[in-house]
Enzyme design. Structure first.
Site, PDB file in Angstrom:
ATOM      1  N   GLY A  77      -4.568  -8.323  -8.491  1.00 48.63           N
ATOM      2  CA  GLY A  77      -4.308  -6.886  -8.314  1.00 48.63           C
ATOM      3  C   GLY A  77      -4.146  -6.150  -9.629  1.00 48.63           C
ATOM      4  O   GLY A  77      -3.683  -6.707 -10.623  1.00 48.63           O
ATOM      5  N   ARG A 141     -10.127 -11.735  -6.781  1.00 47.24           N
ATOM      6  CA  ARG A 141      -9.078 -12.645  -6.316  1.00 47.24           C
ATOM      7  C   ARG A 141      -9.559 -14.093  -6.144  1.00 47.24           C
ATOM      8  O   ARG A 141      -8.836 -14.937  -5.612  1.00 47.24           O
ATOM      9  CB  ARG A 141      -8.483 -12.134  -5.000  1.00 47.24           C
ATOM     10  CG  ARG A 141      -7.742 -10.808  -5.196  1.00 47.24           C
ATOM     11  CD  ARG A 141      -6.893 -10.419  -3.999  1.00 47.24           C
ATOM     12  NE  ARG A 141      -6.258  -9.129  -4.226  1.00 47.24           N
ATOM     13  CZ  ARG A 141      -5.073  -8.955  -4.827  1.00 47.24           C
ATOM     14  NH1 ARG A 141      -4.407 -10.007  -5.266  1.00 47.24           N
ATOM     15  NH2 ARG A 141      -4.578  -7.753  -5.004  1.00 47.24           N
ATOM     16  N   ASP A 171       1.410 -15.128 -11.555  1.00 50.69           N
ATOM     17  CA  ASP A 171       1.891 -16.512 -11.653  1.00 50.69           C
ATOM     18  C   ASP A 171       0.815 -17.520 -11.248  1.00 50.69           C
ATOM     19  O   ASP A 171       0.574 -18.497 -11.979  1.00 50.69           O
ATOM     20  CB  ASP A 171       3.189 -16.710 -10.858  1.00 50.69           C
ATOM     21  CG  ASP A 171       3.098 -16.210  -9.421  1.00 50.69           C
ATOM     22  OD1 ASP A 171       2.140 -15.484  -9.097  1.00 50.69           O
ATOM     23  OD2 ASP A 171       3.985 -16.544  -8.625  1.00 50.69           O
ATOM     24  N   ASP A 172       0.131 -17.272 -10.152  1.00 49.06           N
ATOM     25  CA  ASP A 172      -0.880 -18.229  -9.705  1.00 49.06           C
ATOM     26  C   ASP A 172      -2.059 -18.299 -10.688  1.00 49.06           C
ATOM     27  O   ASP A 172      -2.557 -19.382 -10.992  1.00 49.06           O
ATOM     28  CB  ASP A 172      -1.407 -17.847  -8.313  1.00 49.06           C
ATOM     29  CG  ASP A 172      -0.403 -18.197  -7.226  1.00 49.06           C
ATOM     30  OD1 ASP A 172       0.509 -18.999  -7.500  1.00 49.06           O
ATOM     31  OD2 ASP A 172      -0.530 -17.668  -6.113  1.00 49.06           O
ATOM     32  N   LYS A 198       0.681 -10.699 -16.135  1.00 48.50           N
ATOM     33  CA  LYS A 198       0.411  -9.433 -15.465  1.00 48.50           C
ATOM     34  C   LYS A 198       0.953  -9.420 -14.058  1.00 48.50           C
ATOM     35  O   LYS A 198       0.816 -10.413 -13.355  1.00 48.50           O
ATOM     36  CB  LYS A 198      -1.104  -9.212 -15.384  1.00 48.50           C
ATOM     37  CG  LYS A 198      -1.534  -8.037 -14.546  1.00 48.50           C
ATOM     38  CD  LYS A 198      -2.620  -8.395 -13.527  1.00 48.50           C
ATOM     39  CE  LYS A 198      -2.063  -9.250 -12.397  1.00 48.50           C
ATOM     40  NZ  LYS A 198      -3.004  -9.425 -11.281  1.00 48.50           N
ATOM     41  N   THR A 199       1.575  -8.398 -13.608  1.00 48.35           N
ATOM     42  CA  THR A 199       1.798  -8.053 -12.215  1.00 48.35           C
ATOM     43  C   THR A 199       2.835  -6.953 -12.104  1.00 48.35           C
ATOM     44  O   THR A 199       3.907  -7.022 -12.689  1.00 48.35           O
ATOM     45  CB  THR A 199       2.239  -9.232 -11.306  1.00 48.35           C
ATOM     46  OG1 THR A 199       2.662  -8.698 -10.042  1.00 48.35           O
ATOM     47  CG2 THR A 199       3.407 -10.008 -11.870  1.00 48.35           C
ATOM     48  N   ILE A 200       2.501  -5.921 -11.327  1.00 46.51           N
ATOM     49  CA  ILE A 200       3.469  -4.851 -11.092  1.00 46.51           C
ATOM     50  C   ILE A 200       4.669  -5.382 -10.330  1.00 46.51           C
ATOM     51  O   ILE A 200       5.743  -4.800 -10.395  1.00 46.51           O
ATOM     52  CB  ILE A 200       2.867  -3.660 -10.304  1.00 46.51           C
ATOM     53  CG1 ILE A 200       2.426  -4.053  -8.896  1.00 46.51           C
ATOM     54  CG2 ILE A 200       1.726  -3.009 -11.068  1.00 46.51           C
ATOM     55  CD1 ILE A 200       2.244  -2.848  -7.971  1.00 46.51           C
ATOM     56  N   ASP A 201       4.502  -6.499  -9.584  1.00 50.57           N
ATOM     57  CA  ASP A 201       5.574  -6.996  -8.725  1.00 50.57           C
ATOM     58  C   ASP A 201       6.784  -7.491  -9.500  1.00 50.57           C
ATOM     59  O   ASP A 201       7.869  -7.629  -8.944  1.00 50.57           O
ATOM     60  CB  ASP A 201       5.055  -8.136  -7.834  1.00 50.57           C
ATOM     61  CG  ASP A 201       3.854  -7.711  -7.010  1.00 50.57           C
ATOM     62  OD1 ASP A 201       3.746  -6.505  -6.719  1.00 50.57           O
ATOM     63  OD2 ASP A 201       3.031  -8.570  -6.668  1.00 50.57           O
ATOM     64  N   LYS A 238      17.688  18.019   5.797  1.00 50.18           N
ATOM     65  CA  LYS A 238      17.451  17.725   7.211  1.00 50.18           C
ATOM     66  C   LYS A 238      16.641  16.469   7.498  1.00 50.18           C
ATOM     67  O   LYS A 238      16.366  16.188   8.654  1.00 50.18           O
ATOM     68  CB  LYS A 238      16.810  18.932   7.899  1.00 50.18           C
ATOM     69  CG  LYS A 238      15.466  19.333   7.361  1.00 50.18           C
ATOM     70  CD  LYS A 238      14.946  20.554   8.148  1.00 50.18           C
ATOM     71  CE  LYS A 238      13.617  20.997   7.583  1.00 50.18           C
ATOM     72  NZ  LYS A 238      13.105  22.210   8.211  1.00 50.18           N
ATOM     73  N   ARG A 248       5.004  -7.269  -2.867  1.00 55.02           N
ATOM     74  CA  ARG A 248       4.903  -8.557  -2.163  1.00 55.02           C
ATOM     75  C   ARG A 248       6.287  -9.127  -1.833  1.00 55.02           C
ATOM     76  O   ARG A 248       7.161  -8.381  -1.388  1.00 55.02           O
ATOM     77  CB  ARG A 248       4.048  -9.518  -2.965  1.00 55.02           C
ATOM     78  CG  ARG A 248       2.560  -9.086  -2.941  1.00 55.02           C
ATOM     79  CD  ARG A 248       1.687 -10.161  -3.509  1.00 55.02           C
ATOM     80  NE  ARG A 248       2.162 -10.549  -4.838  1.00 55.02           N
ATOM     81  CZ  ARG A 248       1.591 -11.451  -5.610  1.00 55.02           C
ATOM     82  NH1 ARG A 248       0.537 -12.105  -5.192  1.00 55.02           N
ATOM     83  NH2 ARG A 248       2.066 -11.720  -6.798  1.00 55.02           N
ATOM     84  N   GLU A 421      -0.505   4.115  -5.492  1.00 54.69           N
ATOM     85  CA  GLU A 421      -0.266   5.249  -6.382  1.00 54.69           C
ATOM     86  C   GLU A 421       0.138   4.786  -7.781  1.00 54.69           C
ATOM     87  O   GLU A 421       0.065   5.561  -8.739  1.00 54.69           O
ATOM     88  CB  GLU A 421       0.853   6.132  -5.808  1.00 54.69           C
ATOM     89  CG  GLU A 421       0.498   6.837  -4.508  1.00 54.69           C
ATOM     90  CD  GLU A 421       0.564   5.943  -3.273  1.00 54.69           C
ATOM     91  OE1 GLU A 421       0.881   4.749  -3.415  1.00 54.69           O
ATOM     92  OE2 GLU A 421       0.293   6.448  -2.176  1.00 54.69           O
ATOM     93  N   GLY A 422       0.605   3.545  -7.901  1.00 54.22           N
ATOM     94  CA  GLY A 422       1.163   3.118  -9.185  1.00 54.22           C
ATOM     95  C   GLY A 422       0.395   2.019  -9.899  1.00 54.22           C
ATOM     96  O   GLY A 422       0.556   1.827 -11.102  1.00 54.22           O
TER      97      GLY A 422
END
Lengths: 550, 550
Positions: A77, A141, A171-172, A198-201, A238, A248, A421-422
């Site tokens: 990703g 992937r 990681d993988d 790398k990973t946004i997670d 309201k 993930r 979006e990110g």
């Protein structure tokens, strides 16, 4: 190609490098390393790459390096900053020897296997400096796991004269990078392999890797939106906003966004699992806050929900496992006509515990669990709109309390999911600098003949000049874990630690955030220019971990 | 209260003012004005506020003004910059006479009616400078329409010595501001009323009002997200993103976002209506682009969808009207047991034309139309997730084409809805400056004894110093329109003009944007610091309208 004013302005940003990488570099090697667990097994599986020393870069004398050709792969990703890893790698290689060349394999690891590539020249690199996305060479992937794939890689590397491959992944992908490094050493084919975290997670993180790149930018984008929504909630007074966040399994993103924006509620999956909470427990916790705020006249609020929540609720996990077992290739079930019949069939066959859980679920979700299944017949957990599920269950519970006179408020809700979006936002200064430094570090590891290392840049809450760059043996981060039924050597996935300082900070403050006295913080959009305390700030997770916030 | 680094930094931003407002101001009055249509009727309804001259502020001599107390009201949905209108008003009043005082009515127009207010002191104002949201005094949707409400207003104004009320709102709120001004003149109670043009939707706009405030910031936030998603789409190369955008009836937001980000497809409701398009026509247009891109190997893209689309499809509008007529208080229908029976009942009673439309709808949407109704029994058009509706219909059509061998691509989709993310964003420099100038202009109109005017700031694509500030008689923007069955004087709502330059720009470029050659632009987040061409840029709609972009 038309560009926005910010795209044009960012093209000329010069990422900051650690001092040790600004001039000539010398390697300082530490002691032999050990894997974090299962040392004997990991050592047996990685005889050539196990136990290598930690490497730190220091300022040194000028040195000449023979020319090398290098290949680079983006895996998995998207994460903001990938293009800067590549531009740092490119600039580093060119500085070490102007004859060095860089190839990009197209569409992820499959580009290596299928021999799809382009040469990355200065013209191309310049188009992508400090930009988001992975579009420079694309990602994919495909998993590098089989020896025939590795051998295909050798063929193309020989053809192009490539002596080293840089794999930018999670990681993988980094685990597989190490397997590849080991295989190439064993085959003595002279191809080095270097990984980049790398990973946004944010789940590729350990003693030596303080954070994965992209996490900073992605969390800042989501926090901008959460802050904007909170300001709206506090103005309109309201709506309850239920906001699900990508990430993930791990709840790092939800946690960081909570630390930045101080929502009324933030669910942490790892805590749900540790406390063996049910879906009803979670719902009741939310209901308590809604009721308390309503008593103070505040019929609005925000709830952050980590994407992986469902799988961390033990009873839900059990239900899903039972459904997967029961319904795989179940012709009897498939032959049933109506939703109601299917529902009754499922209920009759579940264990009593799971039957209760299933019966408590809103009908739409129960239907999704039994009907919308993946090609293997499995429940598609990632498709479950947890934010809607929770809204429905909270509303139901509030209606009961209202009937009993225990709740007098109004509950109107709005749901959101933020992820795409990110992942490809323009990298923050932090990620732009960090990624460029990682790529630059990789170029030195390559030129020094290293393999099976991950590029590493640490001390990240100090100014960039003081960052510590080097390399970490990938085997050092590994342990044995069960994957698809078999034990495999893998880089330990980092979930949120409940005894870690960031979660402890949340735990210490969340009651006051839930409180009637609204404590929202509004982070606003990422700034690339202006005061350094606005533009160069790392994540609050890092600041808290490093003791910079108490 | 804890604040983010950007919140802290923005607090000290000094909004830019037009040159004429920087020193002493003198009024230059033009000729008598006319309403845009229905002059006789508007004149009869507004005998005291009709025909007043346009006012322009110019640099002048120092002048002393008697002290006044002023009240301010935020009306309707949030828009970035509301707090700056109030701080501009406050600073303007204090400069004209330090004894001037400002009161804020709480929770929208109902604060005036119910006598809920606070005095806005320098301490309070300073907390809210250059921030998003309407939380300084809250907003509300109560409509000021009845004389008893107006009279309640007189009571509290007398009590507080208030001589003027500023109403910050959209077209309807400004219409009501004018009705109030007229009533107060007629009653000779000495209370002036001044309006300010607010709405992210961009539909309060005419010859004298170039744009409503908040439109700039909201569109920039949405465009940031759309750009990020497009970079993701172009990196992952596997998803079509269907993005619905807030904006009520008018498609200004979708259009502006398209001009900023250049998506593959942008639907404009006004065009759909003008061309008498059906839902199937829209679907077929999308399908054509999906198929063409798939043939070029591009199985991804972006589609922007304006929130109000459904109501602009003539056949859908007819269907909805029939359903509303048929199902209001229909006990026979309500007594039916199953969804299927209800579906059959509805189908039998619809006109043949509407029956076809209804039958073509995905089941879920058809169910929503007949079941999820508001308390008056009406279809809740705003709840229809048009992005999901279109995805489902496009997928169905593509499956048919695939069966016929006319489409060989893959169609995977992701849906988004953006609205609440932008309404309370930290205002862009443009909106911060524009709003502050509007508030400042209002203070002068008040001190000069004007009523029934809207504060106006024009020439907005020039640097702020060259902006032209003044006041526009609200009656000048009015015409007669049918509302709830009766003809009413209202400010003309501005929909997207198909012969206007912004739409013409879209029409001239959209084929190339749909094309295989991806033309995405990535606007990135709003910047408050840095190069002026990045930080101070107005919307592309304005730039095109003013001939600054060809």
């Amino acid at each position: 190609m038309k560009k926005s004013p910010l795209q044009i302005a960012r093209a000329s940003y010069q990422p900051k490098l650690p001092k040790a990488l600004q001039g000539n570099v010398v390697l300082s090697e530490g002691h032999a390393t050990q894997s974090v667990a299962d040392q004997e097994e990991i050592k047996n599986l990685f005889p050539n790459t196990y136990g290598m020393p930690l490497i730190q870069f220091k300022e040194g004398e000028a040195k000449s390096y023979p020319a090398v050709n290098v290949g680079v792969i983006l895996s998995g990703g998207q994460a903001p900053g990938g293009h800067n890893v590549i531009s740092g790698l490119f600039d580093g290689l060119k500085k070490l020897n102007p004859a060095n060349r860089l190839y990009g394999f197209l569409g992820g690891p499959s580009g290596l296997i299928d021999h799809k590539y382009i040469e990355l020249t200065a013209d191309i690199i310049d188009e992508y400096r400090n930009t988001g996305g992975f579009d420079i060479i694309g990602s994919g992937r495909t998993k590098l796991e089989e020896t025939w794939q590795f051998d295909n890689g050798i063929t193309i590397c020989k053809e192009l004269g490539i002596k080293a491959i840089v794999i930018i992944g999670g990681d993988d992908s980094n685990t597989n990078a190490c397997v590849l490094a080991e295989y190439y050493l064993q085959k003595q084919c002279g191809i080095q392999v270097i990984g980049c975290p790398k990973t946004i997670d944010g789940d590729l993180k350990n003693e030596m890797i303080e954070t994965s790149f992209g996490f900073d930018t992605a969390c800042k984008v989501y926090s901008e939106l959460i802050g904007n929504i909170q300001r709206d909630a506090n103005s309109a007074k309201k709506y309850w906003h239920f906001i699900r966040l990508m990430g993930r399994s791990a709840s790092h993103i939800a946690l960081e966004c909570a630390l930045q924006s101080q929502p009324n509620i933030c669910i942490i999956s790892e805590e749900v699992e540790a406390k063996n909470m049910t879906l009803n427990d979670i719902v009741n916790d939310i209901v308590k806050v809604v009721v308390a705020r309503a008593e103070a006249g505040l019929n609005f609020g925000t709830v952050l929900i980590p994407e992986g929540l469902i799988e961390f609720i033990p009873a839900m996990k059990k239900l899903i496992a039972e459904l997967n077992d029961m319904l795989a290739h179940n012709e009897e079930f498939n032959a049933l006509d109506t939703d109601d019949e299917k529902r009754q069939y499922v209920k009759a066959k579940l264990t009593p515990e799971s039957r209760t859980v299933y019966s408590d679920l809103p009908k739409g979700i129960a239907r999704q669990l039994t009907l919308d299944r993946d090609p293997h017949g499995n429940v598609q957990v990632s498709l479950i709109e947890t934010e809607k599920l929770l809204i429905e269950m909270v509303a139901k519970q509030l209606a009961i309390l209202k009937g009993e006179g225990k709740y007098k408020g109004k509950f109107a809700s709005i749901n959101h999911f933020f992820g795409y979006e990110g992942r490809c936002a323009i990298p923050s200064n932090f990620d732009a600098d960090y990624c460029y430094s990682l790529g630059y570090a990789a170029s030195i590891l390559i030129s020094e003949g290293k393999t099976g290392y991950m590029a590493s840049v640490r001390n990240l809450t100090a100014p960039a000049a003081e960052w510590i760059a080097g390399g970490v043996p990938i085997t050092m981060m590994m342990n044995m874990e069960k994957r698809h039924g078999a034990m495999k050597p893998v880089i330990q996935k980092a979930l949120v630690k409940l005894d870690g300082k960031p979660f402890q900070y949340l735990a210490a403050h969340r009651e006051s955030w839930a409180d009637a006295n609204t404590s929202y913080v509004y982070p606003g959009p990422i700034q690339y220019y202006g005061p350094s305390e606005v533009c160069d700030l790392p994540t609050r997770t890092l600041l808290i971990e490093h003791g910079k916030i108490g």
